[in-house]
Design a protein around this motif. Sequence first.
Motif, PDB file in Angstrom:
ATOM      1  N   LYS A 175       6.992  10.134 -29.728  1.00  0.00           N
ATOM      2  CA  LYS A 175       8.156  10.371 -30.586  1.00  0.00           C
ATOM      3  C   LYS A 175       8.133  11.769 -31.194  1.00  0.00           C
ATOM      4  O   LYS A 175       9.130  12.495 -31.169  1.00  0.00           O
ATOM      5  N   SER A 176       6.990  12.141 -31.773  1.00  0.00           N
ATOM      6  CA  SER A 176       6.884  13.461 -32.411  1.00  0.00           C
ATOM      7  C   SER A 176       7.034  14.579 -31.386  1.00  0.00           C
ATOM      8  O   SER A 176       7.657  15.612 -31.670  1.00  0.00           O
ATOM      9  N   THR A 177       6.473  14.387 -30.202  1.00  0.00           N
ATOM     10  CA  THR A 177       6.589  15.404 -29.158  1.00  0.00           C
ATOM     11  C   THR A 177       8.037  15.603 -28.759  1.00  0.00           C
ATOM     12  O   THR A 177       8.513  16.734 -28.603  1.00  0.00           O
ATOM     13  N   LEU A 178       8.768  14.502 -28.594  1.00  0.00           N
ATOM     14  CA  LEU A 178      10.189  14.598 -28.253  1.00  0.00           C
ATOM     15  C   LEU A 178      10.956  15.353 -29.330  1.00  0.00           C
ATOM     16  O   LEU A 178      11.756  16.248 -29.027  1.00  0.00           O
ATOM     17  N   LEU A 179      10.709  14.997 -30.600  1.00  0.00           N
ATOM     18  CA  LEU A 179      11.418  15.663 -31.697  1.00  0.00           C
ATOM     19  C   LEU A 179      11.124  17.156 -31.711  1.00  0.00           C
ATOM     20  O   LEU A 179      12.007  17.977 -31.951  1.00  0.00           O
ATOM     21  N   SER A 180       9.881  17.533 -31.438  1.00  0.00           N
ATOM     22  CA  SER A 180       9.514  18.959 -31.445  1.00  0.00           C
ATOM     23  C   SER A 180      10.164  19.717 -30.296  1.00  0.00           C
ATOM     24  O   SER A 180      10.393  20.923 -30.394  1.00  0.00           O
ATOM     25  N   VAL A 181      10.481  19.010 -29.205  1.00  0.00           N
ATOM     26  CA  VAL A 181      11.085  19.654 -28.032  1.00  0.00           C
ATOM     27  C   VAL A 181      12.594  19.831 -28.197  1.00  0.00           C
ATOM     28  O   VAL A 181      13.150  20.867 -27.826  1.00  0.00           O
ATOM     29  N   VAL A 182      13.255  18.837 -28.766  1.00  0.00           N
ATOM     30  CA  VAL A 182      14.724  18.881 -28.836  1.00  0.00           C
ATOM     31  C   VAL A 182      15.244  19.486 -30.134  1.00  0.00           C
ATOM     32  O   VAL A 182      16.450  19.678 -30.283  1.00  0.00           O
ATOM     33  N   SER A 183      14.358  19.765 -31.093  1.00  0.00           N
ATOM     34  CA  SER A 183      14.806  20.346 -32.363  1.00  0.00           C
ATOM     35  C   SER A 183      13.793  21.387 -32.828  1.00  0.00           C
ATOM     36  O   SER A 183      12.787  21.644 -32.169  1.00  0.00           O
ATOM     37  N   ASN A 200       9.960  12.395 -40.102  1.00  0.00           N
ATOM     38  CA  ASN A 200      10.330  13.785 -39.855  1.00  0.00           C
ATOM     39  C   ASN A 200      11.761  13.835 -39.353  1.00  0.00           C
ATOM     40  O   ASN A 200      12.167  13.011 -38.534  1.00  0.00           O
ATOM     41  N   LEU A 201      12.516  14.801 -39.847  1.00  0.00           N
ATOM     42  CA  LEU A 201      13.907  14.968 -39.440  1.00  0.00           C
ATOM     43  C   LEU A 201      14.073  16.245 -38.649  1.00  0.00           C
ATOM     44  O   LEU A 201      13.455  17.267 -38.955  1.00  0.00           O
ATOM     45  N   GLY A 202      14.920  16.185 -37.638  1.00  0.00           N
ATOM     46  CA  GLY A 202      15.226  17.376 -36.857  1.00  0.00           C
ATOM     47  C   GLY A 202      16.693  17.380 -36.460  1.00  0.00           C
ATOM     48  O   GLY A 202      17.283  16.329 -36.195  1.00  0.00           O
ATOM     49  N   ILE A 203      17.310  18.565 -36.438  1.00  0.00           N
ATOM     50  CA  ILE A 203      18.700  18.703 -35.999  1.00  0.00           C
ATOM     51  C   ILE A 203      18.690  19.082 -34.525  1.00  0.00           C
ATOM     52  O   ILE A 203      18.150  20.123 -34.148  1.00  0.00           O
ATOM     53  N   TYR A 206      23.522  20.322 -29.399  1.00  0.00           N
ATOM     54  CA  TYR A 206      24.132  19.746 -28.202  1.00  0.00           C
ATOM     55  C   TYR A 206      25.149  20.746 -27.659  1.00  0.00           C
ATOM     56  O   TYR A 206      25.261  21.881 -28.147  1.00  0.00           O
ATOM     57  N   ARG A 207      25.897  20.334 -26.683  1.00  0.00           N
ATOM     58  CA  ARG A 207      26.871  21.218 -26.055  1.00  0.00           C
ATOM     59  C   ARG A 207      27.957  21.647 -27.044  1.00  0.00           C
ATOM     60  O   ARG A 207      28.281  20.929 -27.979  1.00  0.00           O
ATOM     61  N   ASP A 208      28.531  22.834 -26.805  1.00  0.00           N
ATOM     62  CA  ASP A 208      29.673  23.339 -27.591  1.00  0.00           C
ATOM     63  C   ASP A 208      29.373  23.387 -29.088  1.00  0.00           C
ATOM     64  O   ASP A 208      30.224  23.046 -29.925  1.00  0.00           O
ATOM     65  N   ASN A 209      28.143  23.776 -29.441  1.00  0.00           N
ATOM     66  CA  ASN A 209      27.736  23.935 -30.848  1.00  0.00           C
ATOM     67  C   ASN A 209      27.772  22.627 -31.646  1.00  0.00           C
ATOM     68  O   ASN A 209      27.862  22.650 -32.874  1.00  0.00           O
ATOM     69  N   LEU A 210      27.729  21.509 -30.956  1.00  0.00           N
ATOM     70  CA  LEU A 210      27.652  20.223 -31.636  1.00  0.00           C
ATOM     71  C   LEU A 210      26.189  19.902 -31.923  1.00  0.00           C
ATOM     72  O   LEU A 210      25.278  20.518 -31.373  1.00  0.00           O
ATOM     73  N   SER A 211      25.955  18.937 -32.791  1.00  0.00           N
ATOM     74  CA  SER A 211      24.576  18.579 -33.132  1.00  0.00           C
ATOM     75  C   SER A 211      24.523  17.170 -33.708  1.00  0.00           C
ATOM     76  O   SER A 211      25.548  16.602 -34.099  1.00  0.00           O
ATOM     77  N   PHE A 212      23.327  16.615 -33.748  1.00  0.00           N
ATOM     78  CA  PHE A 212      23.105  15.336 -34.413  1.00  0.00           C
ATOM     79  C   PHE A 212      21.696  15.346 -34.997  1.00  0.00           C
ATOM     80  O   PHE A 212      20.848  16.164 -34.605  1.00  0.00           O
ATOM     81  N   VAL A 213      21.455  14.444 -35.960  1.00  0.00           N
ATOM     82  CA  VAL A 213      20.178  14.401 -36.663  1.00  0.00           C
ATOM     83  C   VAL A 213      19.307  13.293 -36.089  1.00  0.00           C
ATOM     84  O   VAL A 213      19.747  12.152 -35.943  1.00  0.00           O
ATOM     85  N   MET A 214      18.064  13.663 -35.762  1.00  0.00           N
ATOM     86  CA  MET A 214      17.108  12.703 -35.210  1.00  0.00           C
ATOM     87  C   MET A 214      15.952  12.518 -36.186  1.00  0.00           C
ATOM     88  O   MET A 214      15.466  13.484 -36.770  1.00  0.00           O
ATOM     89  N   ALA A 215      15.522  11.274 -36.366  1.00  0.00           N
ATOM     90  CA  ALA A 215      14.417  10.975 -37.279  1.00  0.00           C
ATOM     91  C   ALA A 215      13.253  10.363 -36.511  1.00  0.00           C
ATOM     92  O   ALA A 215      13.438   9.411 -35.751  1.00  0.00           O
ATOM     93  N   GLY A 316      14.620  14.680 -17.728  1.00  0.00           N
ATOM     94  CA  GLY A 316      15.523  13.715 -18.352  1.00  0.00           C
ATOM     95  C   GLY A 316      15.956  14.057 -19.766  1.00  0.00           C
ATOM     96  O   GLY A 316      16.721  13.291 -20.363  1.00  0.00           O
ATOM     97  N   ILE A 317      15.520  15.177 -20.329  1.00  0.00           N
ATOM     98  CA  ILE A 317      15.853  15.494 -21.725  1.00  0.00           C
ATOM     99  C   ILE A 317      17.343  15.755 -21.895  1.00  0.00           C
ATOM    100  O   ILE A 317      17.984  15.261 -22.828  1.00  0.00           O
TER     101      ILE A 317
END
Length: 329
Positions: A175-183, A200-203, A206-215, A316-317
């Motif tokens: 989980k932590s590795t994924l969060l560190s890669v995508v945010s 831990n929270l990460g922004i 995404y495409r076209d300057n969009l984003s979402f928050v992952m915990a 697959g990311i």
Amino acid sequence: MAESNFVDYVKIFTRSGAGGNGSAHLRRDKITAKGGPDGGDGGRGGHVILRANPQLWTLIHLKYQRHVFAKDGENGSQSRSTGANGEDAIIEVPLGTVAKDADTGEIITEITEENDEVILLNGGRGGQGNWHFKSATMQTPRFAQTGGERKERTVILELKVLADIGLVGFPSAGKSTLLSVVSAAKPKIAAYPFTTLVPNLGIVTYRDNLSFVMADIPGIIEDAHLGKGLGIRFLRHIERNATLLFMVPADTKDIKKEYEILLNELKQYNPELLDKKRLLAISKSDLLDDELIAEMKQELPENIPTIFISSVSGKGITELKDMIWKTLN
């Protein structure tokens, strides 16, 4: 977010301000020796207010603030002058904070929106001045109303992390590795269990300057709802996530069984968590070939979108981000 700086539970004793007393003054000046009542009202006591602050991510600023007192209202005075209201005591908290009565356990309020502001304790009302009590049969009342008393309450503040997507999995599921890669988040990562001791929270961009928050929620183990491992301390953070991404490593002996164990822990803690949208990512899949993946798909849980990923190789990311965005929207 440093582990030592993450605080998600505080207990505070709060007290509102007393209302100011009304004045019993009788008008006196050079011309008038015995005037009528002109005593003003007392000011309202200060409230204790809980206010949302979107800039905060933790309750650490309240860790050593054990007492919060509002100011008393001022007394009324002559010429019908009203006393000043007592200064309110403002408690600023991050979004996702739940306030409970420490004595009864009752939930007082939940702060989930940017403009949320809730009065935890009302200040005492201001007492009325003697001019309110003047009547045809009582021309010069020599009394006034006293101000309302202070109110006290011990409040527990609990933070439930707000995020669009919450990562759920056993310790060392990646989980932590994924969060560190995508945010841009930099969670602590190691090969042993319970590396992550705080959410831990990460922004995630995404495409076209969009984003979402992952915990990244600290690892769950079987019987966590009974207090084993890190216990239920972090299970409450999952309640605030819109979608849950379950992560199970590809080298797990029985992926379906591990997923069901995780799902059962959430059910035992709060059955309503099963109503959330769920996704499944099979992590650490960089060493799997297409033939093995096809074979493993036959034994995966049913009725849940599944993807094979590798945070190390990037496999697959991008597709995972697409899946998450489609689910969120």
